[in-house]
Design a protein around this motif. Sequence first.
Motif, short mmCIF file in Angstrom:
data_model
loop_
_atom_site.label_atom_id
_atom_site.label_comp_id
_atom_site.label_asym_id
_atom_site.label_seq_id
_atom_site.Cartn_x
_atom_site.Cartn_y
_atom_site.Cartn_z
N PHE A 114 0.84 -1.20 0.00
CA PHE A 114 0.00 0.00 0.00
C PHE A 114 0.87 1.25 0.00
O PHE A 114 0.65 2.19 -0.78
N LEU A 115 1.89 1.28 0.85
CA LEU A 115 2.79 2.43 0.89
C LEU A 115 3.55 2.59 -0.42
O LEU A 115 3.79 3.72 -0.88
N PHE A 116 3.93 1.48 -1.03
CA PHE A 116 4.66 1.54 -2.30
C PHE A 116 3.79 2.14 -3.40
O PHE A 116 4.26 2.96 -4.20
N ILE A 117 2.52 1.77 -3.42
CA ILE A 117 1.59 2.34 -4.41
C ILE A 117 1.45 3.84 -4.19
O ILE A 117 1.46 4.64 -5.14
N ILE A 118 1.33 4.25 -2.92
CA ILE A 118 1.23 5.67 -2.60
C ILE A 118 2.50 6.40 -3.03
O ILE A 118 2.44 7.50 -3.59
N TRP A 119 3.63 5.79 -2.79
CA TRP A 119 4.91 6.41 -3.17
C TRP A 119 4.99 6.61 -4.67
O TRP A 119 5.45 7.66 -5.15
N LEU A 120 4.53 5.62 -5.44
CA LEU A 120 4.52 5.76 -6.89
C LEU A 120 3.58 6.88 -7.34
O LEU A 120 3.87 7.60 -8.30
N ARG A 121 2.45 7.03 -6.65
CA ARG A 121 1.49 8.07 -7.01
C ARG A 121 2.06 9.47 -6.75
O ARG A 121 1.59 10.45 -7.34
N LEU A 122 3.06 9.55 -5.88
CA LEU A 122 3.70 10.84 -5.63
C LEU A 122 4.67 11.23 -6.75
O LEU A 122 5.20 12.33 -6.75
N LYS A 123 4.91 10.32 -7.71
CA LYS A 123 5.83 10.56 -8.82
C LYS A 123 7.18 11.06 -8.31
O LYS A 123 7.62 12.18 -8.64
N PRO A 124 7.87 10.26 -7.51
CA PRO A 124 9.12 10.72 -6.90
C PRO A 124 10.27 10.90 -7.89
O PRO A 124 11.23 11.61 -7.59
N LEU A 125 10.18 10.26 -9.07
CA LEU A 125 11.27 10.34 -10.03
C LEU A 125 11.10 11.46 -11.03
O LEU A 125 11.93 11.63 -11.92
N GLY A 126 10.02 12.21 -10.90
CA GLY A 126 9.78 13.31 -11.83
C GLY A 126 9.48 14.60 -11.12
O GLY A 126 9.35 14.66 -9.90
#
Length: 213
Positions: free
Chosen positions: A164-176
Amino acid sequence: SELQGGAPMSGSKIIPFDQSRRVLRRVFPGKITLAVLIFAIFDAMMLVGMTTIFLLTRAATGEAWPPTGQPWFPPDQIAINTGALLASGLLVFLSGRARKKREARAAPLLFTAMLLGIFFLFFQAALWIMLASEGLNLTSSQHGIFFCVLAAFYAANLLTALIFLFIIWLRLKPLGDENGEDRGFLDSSTFSAARIFWYFVMAIWPILWLFLY
């Protein structure tokens, strides 16, 4: 709307803002948050049931805990793993505050929290496997059965929370978006739901530690 002579233009419509909608959003949680809360309550009821059966079985058999001749838990490794879990919870809390302020550091904080959670899960699972190989397993005793069931129950919840946290982290677009102005679409309800579930998993751990360790 544009004004002419101090009056609104003909044909323009002014839609008043309904303050009650804002109040309702503050009082009632979002759908995802509500679903997580219901799941957490159901999960907690299962945990209470299994723990109660475990304690009743211990009382009925009258055996010492841990059972004679079975391995026990190294306190130093348990302390290190518990410290990593508590630190991850603090970072999840800080990431939530950073997200509310639209700060770019929300994603790094959440990522570090996930790493600590993975650290806890990996080394705790290694400890459980070691204890099972030394005799604390499903065939050793009734205590071993309940221990393995509760350990698997907690590991499943922790892994779900990490995903769940990983999905949230991806939704934050950390690499862009290096400016941090738009970290991706993520409503506050979804982020709150992930944090609540992580806090719930953290709250389970002291209970298991108290009754099993």
